[in-house]
Design a protein around this motif. Structure first.
Motif, PDB file in Angstrom:
ATOM      1  N   SER A 192     -39.964  26.918  21.206  1.00  0.00           N
ATOM      2  CA  SER A 192     -40.317  25.392  21.332  1.00  0.00           C
ATOM      3  C   SER A 192     -39.204  24.732  20.126  1.00  0.00           C
ATOM      4  CB  SER A 192     -41.691  24.732  21.212  1.00  0.00           C
ATOM      5  OG  SER A 192     -42.459  25.619  19.894  1.00  0.00           O
ATOM      6  N   GLU A 193     -38.720  25.643  19.244  1.00  0.00           N
ATOM      7  CA  GLU A 193     -38.563  25.031  17.934  1.00  0.00           C
ATOM      8  C   GLU A 193     -36.860  24.764  18.539  1.00  0.00           C
ATOM      9  OE1 GLU A 193     -37.051  23.339  15.484  1.00  0.00           O
ATOM     10  OE2 GLU A 193     -38.852  24.527  14.690  1.00  0.00           O
ATOM     11  N   ILE A 194     -36.275  23.571  18.385  1.00  0.00           N
ATOM     12  CA  ILE A 194     -34.751  23.337  19.098  1.00  0.00           C
ATOM     13  C   ILE A 194     -34.091  23.688  17.318  1.00  0.00           C
ATOM     14  CG2 ILE A 194     -35.074  21.026  17.328  1.00  0.00           C
ATOM     15  CD1 ILE A 194     -32.878  21.808  20.663  1.00  0.00           C
ATOM     16  N   ARG A 195     -34.666  24.179  16.321  1.00  0.00           N
ATOM     17  CA  ARG A 195     -33.271  24.917  15.453  1.00  0.00           C
ATOM     18  C   ARG A 195     -32.930  26.216  15.924  1.00  0.00           C
ATOM     19  NH1 ARG A 195     -36.781  22.742   9.851  1.00  0.00           N
ATOM     20  NH2 ARG A 195     -38.713  22.747  11.484  1.00  0.00           N
ATOM     21  N   TYR A 196     -33.556  26.483  16.293  1.00  0.00           N
ATOM     22  CA  TYR A 196     -33.057  28.192  16.896  1.00  0.00           C
ATOM     23  C   TYR A 196     -32.292  27.755  18.073  1.00  0.00           C
ATOM     24  CZ  TYR A 196     -37.320  29.674  14.205  1.00  0.00           C
ATOM     25  OH  TYR A 196     -38.263  29.931  13.085  1.00  0.00           O
ATOM     26  N   ALA A 197     -31.815  27.224  18.164  1.00  0.00           N
ATOM     27  CA  ALA A 197     -31.255  27.053  19.557  1.00  0.00           C
ATOM     28  C   ALA A 197     -29.484  27.235  19.272  1.00  0.00           C
ATOM     29  CB  ALA A 197     -31.239  25.012  20.365  1.00  0.00           C
ATOM     30  N   ALA A 198     -28.949  27.874  19.600  1.00  0.00           N
ATOM     31  CA  ALA A 198     -27.240  27.871  19.671  1.00  0.00           C
ATOM     32  C   ALA A 198     -26.367  27.428  18.939  1.00  0.00           C
ATOM     33  CB  ALA A 198     -26.676  29.358  20.581  1.00  0.00           C
ATOM     34  N   ARG A 199     -25.406  27.338  18.137  1.00  0.00           N
ATOM     35  CA  ARG A 199     -24.500  26.275  18.072  1.00  0.00           C
ATOM     36  C   ARG A 199     -24.152  26.385  18.567  1.00  0.00           C
ATOM     37  NH1 ARG A 199     -23.864  26.997  11.523  1.00  0.00           N
ATOM     38  NH2 ARG A 199     -21.833  26.547  12.450  1.00  0.00           N
ATOM     39  N   PRO A 200     -22.763  26.075  19.535  1.00  0.00           N
ATOM     40  CA  PRO A 200     -22.527  25.972  20.268  1.00  0.00           C
ATOM     41  C   PRO A 200     -20.902  26.398  20.110  1.00  0.00           C
ATOM     42  CG  PRO A 200     -22.539  23.372  20.694  1.00  0.00           C
ATOM     43  CD  PRO A 200     -23.279  24.142  19.851  1.00  0.00           C
ATOM     44  N   ASP A 201     -20.558  26.653  18.447  1.00  0.00           N
ATOM     45  CA  ASP A 201     -19.333  26.880  17.753  1.00  0.00           C
ATOM     46  C   ASP A 201     -19.679  28.257  17.233  1.00  0.00           C
ATOM     47  OD1 ASP A 201     -21.513  26.437  16.025  1.00  0.00           O
ATOM     48  OD2 ASP A 201     -19.266  26.297  14.206  1.00  0.00           O
ATOM     49  N   LEU A 202     -20.721  28.932  17.481  1.00  0.00           N
ATOM     50  CA  LEU A 202     -21.409  30.238  16.840  1.00  0.00           C
ATOM     51  C   LEU A 202     -21.717  30.675  18.626  1.00  0.00           C
ATOM     52  CD1 LEU A 202     -23.936  30.275  14.671  1.00  0.00           C
ATOM     53  CD2 LEU A 202     -21.069  30.493  14.272  1.00  0.00           C
ATOM     54  N   VAL A 203     -21.150  30.622  19.999  1.00  0.00           N
ATOM     55  CA  VAL A 203     -21.485  31.625  20.577  1.00  0.00           C
ATOM     56  C   VAL A 203     -19.925  31.319  21.437  1.00  0.00           C
ATOM     57  CG1 VAL A 203     -22.844  31.008  23.618  1.00  0.00           C
ATOM     58  CG2 VAL A 203     -23.491  29.767  21.587  1.00  0.00           C
ATOM     59  N   GLY A 204     -19.477  32.725  21.369  1.00  0.00           N
ATOM     60  CA  GLY A 204     -18.279  33.384  21.089  1.00  0.00           C
ATOM     61  C   GLY A 204     -17.489  33.099  20.958  1.00  0.00           C
ATOM     62  N   PRO A 205     -17.290  32.401  19.853  1.00  0.00           N
ATOM     63  CA  PRO A 205     -16.719  32.501  18.716  1.00  0.00           C
ATOM     64  C   PRO A 205     -14.774  32.600  18.929  1.00  0.00           C
ATOM     65  CG  PRO A 205     -17.607  33.240  17.105  1.00  0.00           C
ATOM     66  CD  PRO A 205     -17.843  33.716  18.676  1.00  0.00           C
ATOM     67  N   ASP A 206     -14.051  31.843  18.867  1.00  0.00           N
ATOM     68  CA  ASP A 206     -12.296  32.753  19.161  1.00  0.00           C
ATOM     69  C   ASP A 206     -12.284  33.605  17.713  1.00  0.00           C
ATOM     70  OD1 ASP A 206      -9.949  32.952  20.458  1.00  0.00           O
ATOM     71  OD2 ASP A 206      -9.127  32.392  18.417  1.00  0.00           O
ATOM     72  N   LEU A 207     -11.748  35.095  18.386  1.00  0.00           N
ATOM     73  CA  LEU A 207     -11.501  36.036  16.498  1.00  0.00           C
ATOM     74  C   LEU A 207     -10.812  35.916  15.709  1.00  0.00           C
ATOM     75  CD1 LEU A 207     -12.496  39.507  18.969  1.00  0.00           C
ATOM     76  CD2 LEU A 207     -14.128  38.651  17.309  1.00  0.00           C
ATOM     77  N   ALA A 208      -9.310  34.939  16.672  1.00  0.00           N
ATOM     78  CA  ALA A 208      -8.567  35.054  15.420  1.00  0.00           C
ATOM     79  C   ALA A 208      -8.537  33.405  14.490  1.00  0.00           C
ATOM     80  CB  ALA A 208      -7.284  34.067  16.167  1.00  0.00           C
ATOM     81  N   GLU A 209      -9.211  32.628  15.223  1.00  0.00           N
ATOM     82  CA  GLU A 209      -9.639  31.198  14.454  1.00  0.00           C
ATOM     83  C   GLU A 209     -10.688  32.194  13.059  1.00  0.00           C
ATOM     84  OE1 GLU A 209     -12.550  27.400  14.530  1.00  0.00           O
ATOM     85  OE2 GLU A 209     -12.155  28.902  16.353  1.00  0.00           O
ATOM     86  N   LEU A 210     -11.663  32.797  13.219  1.00  0.00           N
ATOM     87  CA  LEU A 210     -12.564  33.748  12.344  1.00  0.00           C
ATOM     88  C   LEU A 210     -11.961  34.662  11.343  1.00  0.00           C
ATOM     89  CD1 LEU A 210     -15.433  34.439  14.586  1.00  0.00           C
ATOM     90  CD2 LEU A 210     -15.239  32.764  13.715  1.00  0.00           C
ATOM     91  N   ALA A 211     -11.150  35.374  12.109  1.00  0.00           N
ATOM     92  CA  ALA A 211     -10.399  36.423  10.851  1.00  0.00           C
ATOM     93  C   ALA A 211      -9.084  35.115  10.498  1.00  0.00           C
ATOM     94  CB  ALA A 211      -8.862  36.528  11.938  1.00  0.00           C
ATOM     95  N   GLY A 212      -9.163  34.226  10.655  1.00  0.00           N
ATOM     96  CA  GLY A 212      -8.329  33.422   9.731  1.00  0.00           C
ATOM     97  C   GLY A 212      -8.985  32.475   8.359  1.00  0.00           C
ATOM     98  N   LEU A 213     -10.727  32.393   8.520  1.00  0.00           N
ATOM     99  CA  LEU A 213     -11.703  32.097   7.562  1.00  0.00           C
ATOM    100  C   LEU A 213     -11.462  33.101   5.508  1.00  0.00           C
ATOM    101  CD1 LEU A 213     -14.485  31.608   9.384  1.00  0.00           C
ATOM    102  CD2 LEU A 213     -13.300  29.868   9.369  1.00  0.00           C
ATOM    103  N   ASP A 214     -11.317  31.447   4.940  1.00  0.00           N
ATOM    104  CA  ASP A 214     -10.796  31.838   3.650  1.00  0.00           C
ATOM    105  C   ASP A 214     -12.377  32.136   3.237  1.00  0.00           C
ATOM    106  OD1 ASP A 214     -11.223  29.575   2.950  1.00  0.00           O
ATOM    107  OD2 ASP A 214      -9.078  29.339   2.103  1.00  0.00           O
ATOM    108  N   ASP A 215     -12.479  31.779   1.775  1.00  0.00           N
ATOM    109  CA  ASP A 215     -14.020  31.566   1.515  1.00  0.00           C
ATOM    110  C   ASP A 215     -14.771  30.554   1.780  1.00  0.00           C
ATOM    111  OD1 ASP A 215     -17.013  33.639  -0.035  1.00  0.00           O
ATOM    112  OD2 ASP A 215     -15.967  32.142  -0.947  1.00  0.00           O
ATOM    113  N   ALA A 216     -14.401  29.719   1.028  1.00  0.00           N
ATOM    114  CA  ALA A 216     -14.694  27.831   1.107  1.00  0.00           C
ATOM    115  C   ALA A 216     -14.520  27.324   2.421  1.00  0.00           C
ATOM    116  CB  ALA A 216     -13.416  27.290   0.424  1.00  0.00           C
ATOM    117  N   ALA A 217     -14.008  28.271   3.598  1.00  0.00           N
ATOM    118  CA  ALA A 217     -13.778  27.661   5.258  1.00  0.00           C
ATOM    119  C   ALA A 217     -14.949  28.483   5.959  1.00  0.00           C
ATOM    120  CB  ALA A 217     -12.597  28.508   5.930  1.00  0.00           C
ATOM    121  N   PHE A 218     -15.062  29.916   5.461  1.00  0.00           N
ATOM    122  CA  PHE A 218     -16.557  30.496   5.462  1.00  0.00           C
ATOM    123  C   PHE A 218     -17.753  30.215   5.851  1.00  0.00           C
ATOM    124  CE2 PHE A 218     -19.734  34.405   4.698  1.00  0.00           C
ATOM    125  CZ  PHE A 218     -19.557  34.555   5.706  1.00  0.00           C
ATOM    126  N   ARG A 219     -17.987  29.189   4.292  1.00  0.00           N
ATOM    127  CA  ARG A 219     -19.039  28.645   3.478  1.00  0.00           C
ATOM    128  C   ARG A 219     -19.583  27.650   4.183  1.00  0.00           C
ATOM    129  NH1 ARG A 219     -21.305  31.336  -1.040  1.00  0.00           N
ATOM    130  NH2 ARG A 219     -20.007  32.355  -2.122  1.00  0.00           N
TER     131      ARG A 219
END
Length: 348
Positions: free
Chosen positions: A258-285
């Motif tokens: 019943s807690e909406i805050r536990y609902a999956a963020r759309p950007d964290l459901v199967g995110p693209d690996l190439a995009e994630l690999a390009g994250l620097d520290d600021a973008a990651f945070r």
């Protein structure tokens, strides 16, 4: 208000706060748990989790953590996923993130609920309280089992006839004397689904875990490079692993959260690996603000992403790995070289 009436009112208030189940036990109700923990640590199965050894006396004996406590109130909060986590493993060019980490950090959400419930208890009956959610040296699963919330399954996680195994645990230690509940009975029977599905064979035997082979440990707790033998078995899992939880037949009784805050963020459901690999520290945070993923830092996360890229078999992801071969973090650079070698072999 007598103890039974107080406990009944507390349970009603817990449900009003959103908790799915409540049980009460004593701080001294798990004397055998300390011995199991010490054997686990002595055999080195805790890996790099030195904090388990550093506070082993408190962890082994809840009474030592706070000697004034007379009762332990254990609470369960569901986070049942809307999607099948096992389906995410089929998309090899996308990252698979553990269900609990797709939404808001549960530590913050559960702790606030516990504090509100604890304040209600103090207002109703006095006494003192301390609340704990996962980060303190408290053995929540054994305490929850003796408090009647469920039993520790063959995968060592807590199972419930009413909730399956998709739920968080929180604890309220109190100086008040409350009536205790009967321990839950183990009901796994002959089922070995959770043991059979584990990609890395992290269970030496039923009801035993070797964290050093567990993908949740490898992707979250393990610092530095992961054993090359285990990397291919990690697939596209980049933060945690839900296989042993997702396969459990008791999940047919799981309740929707019943807690909406536990609902999956759309950007964290199967995110693209190439995009994630390009994250620097600021973008990651920025990307993982408010998420438990933020705690492992950019370097460990990108290391995981590179292992997934190496397991993808996709030539499209080769440039992402090539770009990180000289990364300042040695584990990231090592993972990039490994991924490049894997993809080069596949693409010829």
């Amino acid at each position: 208000m007598d103890g039974a009436a107080l406990k009944s009112a507390l349970a009603e208030q817990a449900r009003a706060e959103g908790f799915a189940a409540i049980g009460v036990t004593r701080p001294d109700a798990i004397p055998e748990a300390g011995g199991r923990l010490r054997r686990f640590v002595a055999e080195g199965r805790h890996g790099q989790m030195g904090w388990m050894e550093d506070r082993i006396d408190w962890r082994a004996d809840p009474g030592a953590l706070w000697p004034e406590a007379r009762s332990v109130v254990m609470l369960a909060e569901t986070y049942t996923p809307e999607v099948d986590p096992l389906k995410l493993l089929e998309a090899r060019e996308a990252g698979a993130i553990s269900v609990y980490a797709m939404g808001r950090d549960y530590h913050d959400v559960v702790k606030k609920r516990l504090k509100r419930l604890g304040r209600w208890l103090i207002a109703a009956a006095g006494g003192e309280i301390k609340v704990f959610v996962d980060t303190a040296p408290v053995m929540e699963k054994p305490l929850a089992a003796v408090a009647g919330l469920g039993w520790q399954g063959k995968h060592t996680n807590l199972l419930s006839r009413d909730l399956g195994n998709w739920f968080f645990l929180g604890a309220i230690f109190t100086t008040l004397e409350l009536p205790v509940d009967e321990p839950a009975r183990e009901r796994c029977g002959s089922c070995t689904a959770c043991l059979d599905i584990c990609p890395t064979r992290a269970f030496p035997a039923p009801f035993q875990l070797d964290a050093r082979r567990c993908i949740s440990y490898l992707t979250i707790e393990q610092r530095g490079p992961v054993d090359p033998e285990l990397r291919p078995m990690m697939g596209n899992r980049i933060y945690g692993c839900d296989d042993c939880l997702a396969i459990c037949p008791w999940n047919k009784f799981a309740r929707t959260s019943s807690e909406i805050r536990y609902a999956a963020r759309p950007d964290l459901v199967g995110p693209d690996l190439a995009e994630l690999a390009g994250l620097d520290d600021a973008a990651f945070r920025a990307r993982f603000s408010g998420s438990p993923i933020k705690r492992i830092g950019r370097d460990r996360f990108v290391r995981n992403v590179l292992y997934a890229i190496g397991n993808s078999g996709s030539a499209r992801l080769l440039p992402a790995a090539l770009a990180l071969r000289d990364d300042p973090d040695s584990a990231v650079a090592d993972a990039a070289h490994w991924a490049v070698a894997r993809l080069s072999a596949v693409s010829g």
